[in-house]
Design a protein around this motif. Sequence first.
Motif, PDB file in Angstrom:
ATOM      1  N   ILE A 179      -0.535   7.369   5.034  1.00 38.85           N
ATOM      2  CA  ILE A 179      -0.540   7.122   3.591  1.00 38.85           C
ATOM      3  C   ILE A 179       0.054   5.746   3.297  1.00 38.85           C
ATOM      4  O   ILE A 179      -0.421   5.004   2.429  1.00 38.85           O
ATOM      5  CB  ILE A 179       0.244   8.227   2.855  1.00 38.85           C
ATOM      6  N   ALA A 180       1.097   5.391   4.045  1.00 40.78           N
ATOM      7  CA  ALA A 180       1.731   4.085   3.855  1.00 40.78           C
ATOM      8  C   ALA A 180       0.735   2.949   4.061  1.00 40.78           C
ATOM      9  O   ALA A 180       0.739   1.965   3.316  1.00 40.78           O
ATOM     10  CB  ALA A 180       2.915   3.948   4.806  1.00 40.78           C
ATOM     11  N   LYS A 181      -0.114   3.057   5.074  1.00 37.63           N
ATOM     12  CA  LYS A 181      -1.105   2.010   5.327  1.00 37.63           C
ATOM     13  C   LYS A 181      -2.028   1.818   4.123  1.00 37.63           C
ATOM     14  O   LYS A 181      -2.430   0.699   3.808  1.00 37.63           O
ATOM     15  CB  LYS A 181      -1.931   2.356   6.563  1.00 37.63           C
ATOM     16  N   SER A 182      -2.362   2.927   3.466  1.00 33.15           N
ATOM     17  CA  SER A 182      -3.252   2.818   2.301  1.00 33.15           C
ATOM     18  C   SER A 182      -2.549   2.200   1.096  1.00 33.15           C
ATOM     19  O   SER A 182      -3.212   1.749   0.155  1.00 33.15           O
ATOM     20  CB  SER A 182      -3.796   4.213   1.923  1.00 33.15           C
ATOM     21  N   LEU A 183      -1.214   2.174   1.128  1.00 37.37           N
ATOM     22  CA  LEU A 183      -0.451   1.591   0.017  1.00 37.37           C
ATOM     23  C   LEU A 183      -0.097   0.130   0.244  1.00 37.37           C
ATOM     24  O   LEU A 183       0.426  -0.535  -0.656  1.00 37.37           O
ATOM     25  CB  LEU A 183       0.855   2.383  -0.197  1.00 37.37           C
TER      26      LEU A 183
END
Length: 585
Positions: free
Chosen positions: A69-73
């Motif tokens: 999820i962090a990568k998508s943010l």
Amino acid sequence: MASEDISQLADSLAKTQVGGGELSFKGRALKLDTAEAAAEIIEEIEGFEQLQALRLEGNTIGVEAAKAIAKSLANKKELQKCYWSDMFTGRLRSEIPSALISLGNALMTAGAQLTQLDLSDNAFGPDGVRSIETLLKSRVCFTLQELRLNNCGMGIGGGQILAAALSECHRLSSAQGKPMALKVFIAGRNRLENEGAIALADAFKSIGTLEEVHMTQNGINHPGITALAKAFTENQHLRVINLNDNTFTGQGAIAMAETLKTLHNIEVINFGDCLVRSEGAIAIAEAVKFGLQKLKELNLSFGEIQKDAAIAVAEAVEQKFLLEKLDLNGNCLGEEGCDQLKEIMDSFNKRDVLGSLSDDESDGEEEEDDDDDDEDEEDDDEELDDDEDDDEEVGGGEEEEREQEKVSPIGSPQRIVEPPLITIPITSSSEAAMFLAFPSPDKLLKLGSKRSLLLLQQTDLSNAEKVVQTFLKVAAVYKEDQETKAAVLETADELLQKAFKTPGFQFNMFVTTLLVYMGLLKSEDKIKVISNLIGPLTVIRHVIQKDYFPRSMIPILSAFLHKQNRAFDTCQNAKFTLLETMQNL
């Protein structure tokens, strides 16, 4: 305009995500362990242009899912609001820091500028605070206006880390010409105690822009309260001060009253269950009478306030034309004092703003204990070991104040079981009966060192239902301050040990009745269930680890804890802490 033009315009608006910029997965109870499990969330985040707010609360996110999820943010520069409370349900506390670090790093990579960060109801302890320390010091938080860390188990150490991070953020942002202007700070139920409160008070002095401070049920007594009072004088925009369920005593209340005289924007004062006593109430009344023209709510409930002091408070609000609520319930007014208070409020045409007085606790003529002696005892009794704070979690949910802790009586006391060779004064026995009728932490502590024996005398140990009733009344008044905590756990141990050794005790009836009164199992009878399970779940966690507790009960309790039940809505962390303990037995 042609229909095809309207269609094209609609498509254009959809692509730019006009309409608030919020993406919500709130309350979907998603269990995301891996990147694959988080694929739906990741896809929606990546496809959401101009993402400004992300709601992930009410799900459970593991380390690998958090990294994905962090990568998508990492390119969501416009993100301003992170609603990430109750996001690690059922996770080991050791997992949470890694997940938070990944998410924090993504925000820093994106260059986001947060205005709101909510990590409440995540029992991450001091290690969790360390995991967001770098984020809090970074440019991402230079614009932070609301920080919500309610019920995170920070402890003293976590509070000190948080305070240092906020101070550093303010220093760095000030050097850039745009000081962080934090407005809302919420950190209830975190066991901050005096040391944590004093550290945060230093940070508040520097920040100077606070409008709301909520630090309920943190085991803070007068040194911490006095430090906060001094810090509040530097925050002239304060509108809400909520310190419910800490321990002011007269000294802390007087210090806070002096601060209130300097604040002109106060709308809400919640010092309920804070033991302000008469001396403190009179000082607060003076501050109210000669200032605080914007005051809307004043809560001084359950403060051991005598009649004359309560009347002084009532008289002080005569000219407070915006007042909507005055709460003086649970004090020591007596019937005559309650009637007099109502008459005074009637004379001001403010009778409708006076709350219930149904829990008044005395005849209104009792002498107060000497504040200085009590305060010395509090200083000695309420010191907690730092290591203990670092290792334990706290129970969860939005904090409800004393109303939840004062459970309604479940049945009435039955026959008295007299231990041999011990004589208990009649007054002590009546005080024990009074506690069982209207439980409160103060009443339990006032029973003194023989509290366990007194309550055993009021309980038929051969009757499983009566044992459950007494156990839950004791557990319901659990608080994190050392004195109350020790009294509750000691009494619960003594009660169950004696009951379980009673010949013919019905263990199956005990566990069934316990589940019924906790609202986890339906009953054909109409029964008043416990309204707040934080205390009972915390005490059950303690007793199941004892040798006297039958291991056969644990699978039964565990099965009902795993079921979805609205009774757990305000105590998710306490529930999962208990489940984790069960798994390790």
